[in-house]
Write a protein that holds these residues in place. Sequence first.
Motif, mmCIF file in Angstrom:
data_model
loop_
_atom_site.group_PDB
_atom_site.id
_atom_site.type_symbol
_atom_site.label_atom_id
_atom_site.label_comp_id
_atom_site.label_asym_id
_atom_site.label_seq_id
_atom_site.Cartn_x
_atom_site.Cartn_y
_atom_site.Cartn_z
ATOM 1 N N GLU A 224 -40.844 5.670 21.631
ATOM 2 C CA GLU A 224 -41.356 6.497 20.538
ATOM 3 C C GLU A 224 -40.899 7.946 20.740
ATOM 4 O O GLU A 224 -41.010 8.502 21.835
ATOM 5 C CB GLU A 224 -42.882 6.433 20.491
ATOM 6 C CG GLU A 224 -43.433 5.083 20.051
ATOM 7 C CD GLU A 224 -43.050 4.733 18.619
ATOM 8 O OE1 GLU A 224 -42.987 5.663 17.787
ATOM 9 O OE2 GLU A 224 -42.798 3.547 18.347
ATOM 10 N N GLY A 225 -40.373 8.530 19.693
ATOM 11 C CA GLY A 225 -39.887 9.898 19.788
ATOM 12 C C GLY A 225 -39.851 10.566 18.432
ATOM 13 O O GLY A 225 -40.131 9.944 17.408
ATOM 14 N N ASP A 226 -39.517 11.829 18.436
ATOM 15 C CA ASP A 226 -39.450 12.612 17.204
ATOM 16 C C ASP A 226 -38.017 13.126 17.042
ATOM 17 O O ASP A 226 -37.529 13.886 17.880
ATOM 18 C CB ASP A 226 -40.422 13.792 17.265
ATOM 19 C CG ASP A 226 -40.621 14.459 15.912
ATOM 20 O OD1 ASP A 226 -39.616 14.609 15.176
ATOM 21 O OD2 ASP A 226 -41.761 14.828 15.586
ATOM 22 N N LEU A 227 -37.361 12.703 15.967
ATOM 23 C CA LEU A 227 -35.976 13.091 15.745
ATOM 24 C C LEU A 227 -35.852 14.599 15.537
ATOM 25 O O LEU A 227 -34.856 15.205 15.925
ATOM 26 C CB LEU A 227 -35.415 12.330 14.532
ATOM 27 C CG LEU A 227 -33.907 12.401 14.323
ATOM 28 C CD1 LEU A 227 -33.153 11.880 15.537
ATOM 29 C CD2 LEU A 227 -33.492 11.609 13.075
ATOM 30 N N ARG A 228 -36.864 15.210 14.944
ATOM 31 C CA ARG A 228 -36.846 16.671 14.751
ATOM 32 C C ARG A 228 -36.777 17.379 16.104
ATOM 33 O O ARG A 228 -35.988 18.297 16.303
ATOM 34 C CB ARG A 228 -38.102 17.114 14.004
ATOM 35 C CG ARG A 228 -38.156 18.615 13.719
ATOM 36 C CD ARG A 228 -39.589 19.142 13.709
ATOM 37 N NE ARG A 228 -40.438 18.350 12.833
ATOM 38 C CZ ARG A 228 -40.940 18.771 11.665
ATOM 39 N NH1 ARG A 228 -40.654 19.982 11.231
ATOM 40 N NH2 ARG A 228 -41.730 18.005 10.971
ATOM 41 N N ASP A 229 -37.603 16.923 17.076
ATOM 42 C CA ASP A 229 -37.612 17.553 18.397
ATOM 43 C C ASP A 229 -36.280 17.346 19.111
ATOM 44 O O ASP A 229 -35.751 18.263 19.760
ATOM 45 C CB ASP A 229 -38.737 16.981 19.252
ATOM 46 C CG ASP A 229 -40.113 17.363 18.727
ATOM 47 O OD1 ASP A 229 -40.196 18.330 17.931
ATOM 48 O OD2 ASP A 229 -41.101 16.703 19.104
ATOM 49 N N LEU A 230 -35.733 16.140 19.001
ATOM 50 C CA LEU A 230 -34.464 15.853 19.659
ATOM 51 C C LEU A 230 -33.358 16.763 19.130
ATOM 52 O O LEU A 230 -32.585 17.344 19.898
ATOM 53 C CB LEU A 230 -34.093 14.376 19.459
ATOM 54 C CG LEU A 230 -32.823 13.866 20.137
ATOM 55 C CD1 LEU A 230 -33.022 12.425 20.615
ATOM 56 C CD2 LEU A 230 -31.637 13.917 19.180
ATOM 57 N N VAL A 231 -33.287 16.892 17.806
ATOM 58 C CA VAL A 231 -32.268 17.759 17.208
ATOM 59 C C VAL A 231 -32.501 19.210 17.615
ATOM 60 O O VAL A 231 -31.554 19.954 17.908
ATOM 61 C CB VAL A 231 -32.265 17.614 15.675
ATOM 62 C CG1 VAL A 231 -31.381 18.677 15.026
ATOM 63 C CG2 VAL A 231 -31.792 16.217 15.275
ATOM 64 N N GLY A 232 -33.767 19.622 17.667
ATOM 65 C CA GLY A 232 -34.076 20.991 18.059
ATOM 66 C C GLY A 232 -33.584 21.309 19.464
ATOM 67 O O GLY A 232 -33.005 22.384 19.700
ATOM 68 N N HIS A 233 -33.786 20.381 20.387
ATOM 69 C CA HIS A 233 -33.309 20.595 21.759
ATOM 70 C C HIS A 233 -31.784 20.696 21.804
ATOM 71 O O HIS A 233 -31.225 21.531 22.526
ATOM 72 C CB HIS A 233 -33.785 19.461 22.659
ATOM 73 C CG HIS A 233 -35.256 19.472 22.932
ATOM 74 N ND1 HIS A 233 -35.927 20.603 23.335
ATOM 75 C CD2 HIS A 233 -36.186 18.484 22.864
ATOM 76 C CE1 HIS A 233 -37.209 20.318 23.498
ATOM 77 N NE2 HIS A 233 -37.385 19.032 23.217
#
Length: 379
Positions: A224-233
């Motif tokens: 489970e993850g958040d694509l918004r957070d991944l892109v932000g990093h």
Amino acid sequence: MNAQKPLATPIKVLVVDDVPQNLVAIAALLARPDLEVMKAASGTEALELLLLEDVAVALVDVQMPQMDGFELAELLRGSERTRGVPLIFLTASASDPVRTFRGYETGAVDFLHKPIDPHVLKSKVEVFVELHAQRRRMAEQLEQLKQALKMNEMFVAVLSHDLRNPLSAVMNGANLIPMLSSDEKVVNTAARIRSSGARMVRMVEQLLDIARVRGGRIEMKPAEGDLRDLVGHLVEELGAGGERARIEVSVVGDTRAAFDPDRIAAAVSNLLGNALQHGADGSKIRVHIDGTRENRLLLRVSNDGVIAPGILATIFEPFHSSGPQSRSSGGLGLGLFIVNEFVKAHGGRVDARSEPSAGTSFEIDLPRAPRLVPVGTLS
């Protein structure tokens, strides 16, 4: 039709008959350079040969003393080594349905009645000889594939250790140079070393990924993850290179899903790197994440560059250049292939569009709950 490559060793055919003249006659009829005709005068002798030799077909006389053809066939079917040998029975008896049934029951593939038509015999033998030759070629190809897989594993080992370690030393040395000297030429040289080293690191990682993909060695581990957070990093990481200001990120909806963070990060990073590299200097890179759909997420990376239709049609193929600069900038043409493989492994898809008036965009369409496909079976 292309001629088959001749085999290195002759294919063997066994003839079993208690009459020496019959053995000589059939051997002479079948004689040719790529065929070895072995002769056995009894069922016992034939059994000994078949336990040692690999034959394409055995021509067995039914009526022999001590051990007839049917008894030999039953013994052959009882051994794992000889069970698959095709048997053609040769008989001087008139056609008898009972005997014929027994012959097929013991494993015969055909019956030929004496006197035997030479053309019929040669034609039937040729079928099994060709089948045997094909099996041998397939076995050789399988062995070649196994050797190629071993080489692939060695290649991955070399990349993962023997190349990455020296590269790390080069990068560390380049980072130290500006601390030891304020000379502008020295600092600029160090910057070029860092840039080239980073490019080499990316190429090594891409080669490792493609080797793993082709070998089916990558296991997806969704979480489970958040694509918004991944892109932000990923965007923040680009800030060290001064590219952060060029990237505009917009988000709508719920961007949470289950995905392999390492693989999706690699896919998005490749798209961002391509967009920055092939967009005009200083131009904006637009990243849009759409989470408004219930079961899927959409991520779009766009720039103002244009890809020619001929290139766009094959852009996800390996070792493909996505633009005129990619070869000169040190790219291998593997990035978009890897993006496509990783996304498909999640049960998603990647689409590319490019128009002079709208620029170029790549869209990743991902299911929120991935339907995992084994990597290595994709292309």
